[in-house]
Enzyme design. Sequence first.
Site, PDB file in Angstrom:
ATOM      1  N   HIS A 109       0.872  -1.179   0.000  1.00  0.00           N
ATOM      2  CA  HIS A 109       0.000   0.000   0.000  1.00  0.00           C
ATOM      3  C   HIS A 109       0.908   1.228   0.000  1.00  0.00           C
ATOM      4  CE1 HIS A 109      -2.418  -2.910   2.437  1.00  0.00           C
ATOM      5  NE2 HIS A 109      -3.473  -2.348   1.898  1.00  0.00           N
ATOM      6  N   ASP A 112       2.284   1.978   3.379  1.00  0.00           N
ATOM      7  CA  ASP A 112       3.253   1.029   3.966  1.00  0.00           C
ATOM      8  C   ASP A 112       4.655   1.512   3.658  1.00  0.00           C
ATOM      9  OD1 ASP A 112       0.984  -0.550   4.167  1.00  0.00           O
ATOM     10  OD2 ASP A 112       1.560  -1.879   2.517  1.00  0.00           O
TER      11      ASP A 112
HETATM   12  C1  XLS Z   1      -7.721  -6.681   4.514  1.00  0.00           C
HETATM   13  C2  XLS Z   1      -7.221  -6.910   3.169  1.00  0.00           C
HETATM   14  C3  XLS Z   1      -6.056  -6.034   2.765  1.00  0.00           C
HETATM   15  C4  XLS Z   1      -5.904  -6.027   1.276  1.00  0.00           C
HETATM   16  C5  XLS Z   1      -5.096  -4.911   0.744  1.00  0.00           C
HETATM   17  O1  XLS Z   1      -8.487  -7.454   5.053  1.00  0.00           O
HETATM   18  O2  XLS Z   1      -6.913  -8.258   3.030  1.00  0.00           O
HETATM   19  O3  XLS Z   1      -4.897  -6.445   3.406  1.00  0.00           O
HETATM   20  O4  XLS Z   1      -5.379  -7.232   0.809  1.00  0.00           O
HETATM   21  O5  XLS Z   1      -5.633  -3.669   1.044  1.00  0.00           O
END
Ligand code: XLS
Length: 444
Positions: A109, A112
Amino acid sequence: MTHSYFTGDREYFPGIGKIAFEGRESDNPLAFKFYDAGKVVAGKTMAEHLRFAVCYWHTFCAKGADPFGVDTQMFPWDEPVEEMRAARSRMDAAFEFFTKLGAPYYCFHDRDMAPEGENVAESERNLAAMVALARERQDATGMKLLWGTANLFGHPRYMNGAATNPDFAVVTHAAAQVKAALEATVELGGENYVFWGGREGYAALINTDTRREMDHLARFLHAARDYGRSIGFQGTFLIEPKPMEPSKHQYDFDAQTVIGFLRHYDLADDFKVNVEANHATLAGHSFAHELQMCTDAGLLGSIDANRGDPQNGWDTDQFATDLYDAIQAMLVLLADGGFGSGGLNFDAKVRRESVDLEDIFIGHIGAMDTFARALEVAHALRERSGIVERKQARYASFDSGDGARFARGELDLSALRDLALDSGEPETLSGKQEWYENVINQYL
Ligand code: XLS
Ligand code: NI
Ligand code: NI
């Protein structure tokens, strides 16, 4: 190209080298027992089939905090320093980890990788600086980006939604983030771009105009698609379904809901589905069910290959260890011809109580071994057990004659009625479920 194990100034995982395949007799916790990257199964190497991706957020940003307690995992890249410096250390640690593990891809993200700034422009600059470093690290290590995404759920401005927020001003901020994250994804050669709508839903139906919100979501996705294509993004856009958590109800509830949405809003040519195992179970489905719904629609994009805990309903994001479940998933994937631009992103974190640095290696190794073994078992099942042929044979009555005419739409209801009258009571035919289930155990 040189493929060094660490590219920054400091080694973050001293004492851990490149993880090797040692086979099932090995008792080295830091070795693969089943994942042998170059081994050929069904015409492709394991690495080519599985396309593993490490996620940046769980592995390098989450530190074990839960709603009842603070961080438990204090790792060397988390030393309290200025935010951009911390982001660089985290990136060095991440690339060292990726290359030592030997997973070819990663996912991230925007937030991140780079901290949010004081305003849109500063956030963009922070991200661009970190993307430049990631580009260098990718070139130095050979790592590739499976997908990028924007965190449209963490900041308080998104508490009532991002693209579906009732306040247009918030929608514009979501757009700014997606624009920058798309640019980052293109710059890093990302093969997909993900939308996971954790806040795209509602907390209360009574204060929510769901129809307008879903229309806005579709408008937003069209705009993102158009912008992505305009800057040269040729990969796949993905929507990751999840029924709830953090929202009480999320619009991208499950695979079939998303598929209906994509078709209704004319997005199915550019978007596919990113299926997460733990989200499947949260929606009351199995992982394999969600995959099957996607492959039936020709819309399986990629996988977040974690697992939940059968004793609680929430998104525990554990590393996959359930072989039976993974085999059923691989059966669906192999029947569909395997991944296109997608891959297996772990989207998993070690438990709060797993506080040793090596635990994050051990978690990933176990998941890679699980899917490697599942791949081999699923391939053997498809080749030798007869399950493929027997499933096909169940439908043989539609392969020719009146059954085939029905399937082609050539028989109306009265014609069907007349056939029933002529043929009399059908035989009762066993579904043979126990045989199918036993045969999986036999190959396992
Ligand atoms: C949350 C999601 C997230 C997505 C990416 O539950 O799995 O981690 O994969 O935003
Ligand atoms: Ni996910
Ligand atoms: Ni999840």
